[in-house]
Design a protein around this motif. Structure first.
Motif, short mmCIF file in Angstrom:
data_model
loop_
_atom_site.label_atom_id
_atom_site.label_comp_id
_atom_site.label_asym_id
_atom_site.label_seq_id
_atom_site.Cartn_x
_atom_site.Cartn_y
_atom_site.Cartn_z
N GLN A 183 0.83 -1.21 0.00
CA GLN A 183 0.00 0.00 0.00
C GLN A 183 0.86 1.25 0.00
O GLN A 183 0.64 2.18 -0.79
CB GLN A 183 -0.92 -0.01 1.22
CG GLN A 183 -1.85 1.20 1.31
CD GLN A 183 -2.67 1.18 2.58
OE1 GLN A 183 -2.19 0.83 3.66
NE2 GLN A 183 -3.95 1.56 2.47
N MET A 184 1.85 1.28 0.91
CA MET A 184 2.76 2.43 0.94
C MET A 184 3.53 2.57 -0.37
O MET A 184 3.70 3.67 -0.90
CB MET A 184 3.72 2.28 2.12
CG MET A 184 4.68 3.46 2.34
SD MET A 184 6.13 3.50 1.25
CE MET A 184 6.92 1.95 1.69
N ALA A 185 3.97 1.42 -0.92
CA ALA A 185 4.71 1.45 -2.18
C ALA A 185 3.85 2.02 -3.29
O ALA A 185 4.31 2.84 -4.10
CB ALA A 185 5.18 0.04 -2.53
N MET A 186 2.58 1.62 -3.35
CA MET A 186 1.69 2.14 -4.40
C MET A 186 1.46 3.64 -4.23
O MET A 186 1.40 4.39 -5.21
CB MET A 186 0.36 1.38 -4.39
CG MET A 186 -0.64 1.87 -5.44
SD MET A 186 0.00 1.92 -7.13
CE MET A 186 -0.08 0.18 -7.59
N GLN A 187 1.35 4.11 -3.00
CA GLN A 187 1.20 5.55 -2.78
C GLN A 187 2.40 6.32 -3.33
O GLN A 187 2.23 7.36 -3.99
CB GLN A 187 1.02 5.83 -1.28
CG GLN A 187 -0.30 5.36 -0.71
CD GLN A 187 -0.39 5.59 0.79
OE1 GLN A 187 0.55 6.09 1.42
NE2 GLN A 187 -1.52 5.24 1.38
N ILE A 188 3.61 5.82 -3.09
CA ILE A 188 4.80 6.50 -3.57
C ILE A 188 4.87 6.42 -5.10
O ILE A 188 5.21 7.40 -5.77
CB ILE A 188 6.07 5.91 -2.92
CG1 ILE A 188 6.11 6.31 -1.43
CG2 ILE A 188 7.33 6.39 -3.62
CD1 ILE A 188 7.28 5.74 -0.67
N VAL A 189 4.55 5.27 -5.67
CA VAL A 189 4.53 5.14 -7.13
C VAL A 189 3.57 6.16 -7.74
O VAL A 189 3.89 6.85 -8.73
CB VAL A 189 4.14 3.71 -7.55
CG1 VAL A 189 3.87 3.64 -9.06
CG2 VAL A 189 5.24 2.72 -7.17
#
Length: 593
Positions: A183-189
């Protein structure tokens, strides 16, 4: 300039407000190899800000350049309090901006990043003080006396929103259906995709992670936090060279204060599912990507090689965005992922030269990278030269050191430019730069920072040595032995080392006296692999000749592989120019392109 502020406006890449003394340079800066992550000192000895400290100052540079690890250094500086107060750019820089966003997401610490465009940026020279407030930049001759204080950042979690068109799989990752790390990774992407101007994401087939380089406690803290959140890669993932030889760092005398966290960082990424490759040259592995394949690679030389020599599709991904994309399998549909964004933006004409040796290609890459800036060049004039893959590797690594572009084309050589018309936009009128020998001589002297002939260390393998380079070196060293007071060290990947051993090349090199180091590379090596008493280094790498004086604190001789072997045996650098460059010295005048 008076005390009355001169207001400018730009595009806010990271919101915030700050002020401080203005530190201005009109040359791009690679934070990795250019800024000390523990002190904030500019250590790139070729940069006009060399020796300056950026902490607490409003740093104004045209853009970043060079290494993808600049984002990690930026995050480290924010974490340890040595970051600039704000960053003002002429062009949007993804690497530095990403470092700020990750620090903001994981450590709740940030700084404003503002892009004001090239024309406005040129007007910053001479200002003494700057204040950034969101999209506004105010310049002063000296510190204003209005007792201004930056407003407190907004408190509390803000609901995440995006303007991108999401697939169901994207939404599921964003909603947390695949865990906190994803989830955090998708937010940064998604945040980076918006900054880049993307409207959609695309699938990638593989990843190469540069964020496994240890830049300080924050880099390990980032990986360990991902693990606590259950991080697992969703595509096949390789790891870049780490900061130590994981199997032998104790034997090599590395301080445990570096060896233990650096090794733990490699372990953390392997625990996420990445394979133990530990090489800055993943294109030398057995399963290199194919032409047209959509990938996410970080490490500047690997990105440039993948795009240019293999014809794969990747951006120059910053550290930490690489793992975020590996955790989601999704990347911004933008830039060099798209055929339309891979066209040449500059033509470079190279004169016909005879008797070329292997020092030509790293020097030419270094020189053209500085000319190109962020533009994709089409290089003409090498159609009959038939550069080898090792030549292209050396060219690309040096090009990536001085350029922000993720791609080059060489007419008649690289796959997309076998027919040069294919990389030219129909009807486009491109600027042309014509290389002259005097300009190359100027770059040669820039890379040769050493002023005394003594050679104490010969550095080979930046990027990592290939099997064919081992073969060439073994031939040059046959029947010889290095000078007893000269260290000759080669960095390489484990896989290539085993190939060289199976080919019967290593025994002869060990008799010559080489030291073999795997897992790490020369951009991370220091004492005691470099003996404390060593005064001067020598390398055939244009990349390391640039970074070495700052990273190792010692000047460097740059020359061909054969010259490196001669100096390893004699302990002295000849100082002679290669035959193809000697005419420039005979007709020397003011160096120019």
């Amino acid at each position: 300039m008076t005390s009355t502020p001169i207001p400018l406006t730009g595009r806010s890449l990271v919101a915030g407000a700050a002020q401080g003394p203005l530190l201005f340079a009109d040359t791009g800066l690679s934070f990795w190899g250019g800024v000390d992550a523990s002190s904030g000192e500019v250590i790139d000895r070729h940069h006009p800000l060399s020796g300056q400290r950026i902490a607490g100052r409003v740093l104004a540079i045209p853009s970043g350049r060079g290494s993808c690890t600049g984002s990690s250094v930026m995050m480290e500086l924010i974490s340890n309090g040595h970051a600039p107060a704000a960053l003002v750019l002429a062009e949007a820089d993804e690497i530095l901006t990403l470092g700020v966003l990750v620090a903001q997401t994981l450590f709740q610490r940030s700084l404003p990043v503002l892009c004001i465009g090239k024309e406005a940026f040129a007007g910053l020279r001479g200002a003494g003080w700057a204040r950034v407030e969101g999209e506004r930049l105010s310049l002063y001759a000296q510190a204003p006396g209005d007792h201004w204080q930056a407003p407190s950042p907004a408190q509390g979690d803000q609901p995440f929103s995006t303007r991108l068109s999401l697939e169901p799989q994207d939404q599921a990752l964003l909603d947390g259906s695949h865990g906190k790390a994803a989830q955090m990774a998708m937010q940064i992407v998604l945040r980076m995709a918006e900054l880049q101007g993307a409207e959609q994401l695309l699938d990638v087939t593989r990843a190469h992670i540069d964020g496994c380089i240890y830049t300080g406690p924050a880099s390990l803290g980032f990986a360990e936090q991902l693990l606590r959140w259950g991080a697992k890669v969703r595509v096949p993932t390789t790891l870049n060279a780490i900061s130590v030889d994981q199997r032998r760092w104790r034997e090599l005398g590395i301080d445990p204060a570096l060896g233990e966290p650096a090794s733990a960082l490699g372990d953390a990424y392997m625990a996420m599912g990445a394979q133990m490759s530990f090489t800055c040259a993943p294109y030398l592995l057995d399963n290199a990507p194919s032409q047209g394949e959509q990938i996410v690679w970080a490490e500047s030389n690997a990105v440039v090689y993948a795009n240019s020599v293999l014809g794969a599709r990747t951006l120059k991904y910053p550290d930490y965005l690489d793992i975020c994309i590996a955790l989601t399998g999704r990347a911004p549909r933008i830039g060099c992922h798209l055929d339309s964004q891979r066209k040449a933006q500059l033509i470079v004409e190279v004169p016909a030269l005879a008797a070329l040796d292997d020092s030509f290609y790293p020097l030419l890459g270094y020189h053209i990278g500085a000319l190109a800036g962020s533009r994709i060049p089409l290089v003409r004039g090498l159609e009959q030269a038939q550069p080898s893959l090792d030549d292209l590797k050396a060219f690309g690594a040096a090009f990536a050191t001085t350029s922000a572009a993720p791609l080059f084309h060489i007419a008649g050589v690289t796959p997309e430019a076998l027919d040069p018309a294919q990389v030219l936009e129909p009807g486009a009128s491109l600027a042309t730069e014509r290389i002259e020998l005097k300009g190359l001589l100027h770059s040669w002297r820039a890379l040769n920072s050493a002023r005394e002939p003594q050679v104490d260390v010969v550095s080979l393998g930046n990027p990592h040595f290939s099997l064919s380079e081992f073969t060439a070196l073994a031939h040059l060293c046959q029947g010889r032995h290095k000078h007893p007071e000269v260290v000759v060290a080669i960095t390489c990947g484990r896989a290539v080392l085993e190939q060289a051993r199976a080919a019967g090349l290593i025994a002869g090199l060990e008799r010559f006296g080489v030291t073999l180091v795997t897992d790490t590379c020369w951009c991370m090596l220091g004492e005691p692999v470099i003996p404390p008493a060593a005064r001067t280094l020598m390398t055939n790498s244009g990349k390391y000749a640039h970074y070495g004086p700052g990273l190792a604190g010692r000047p460097v001789h740059f020359a061909s592989l054969a010259e490196c072997v001669e100096s390893a045996c004699s302990g002295q650098a000849s100082g002679r120019l290669p035959a193809w460059l000697q005419p420039a010295a005979c007709k020397e005048g003011p160096a120019h392109v």
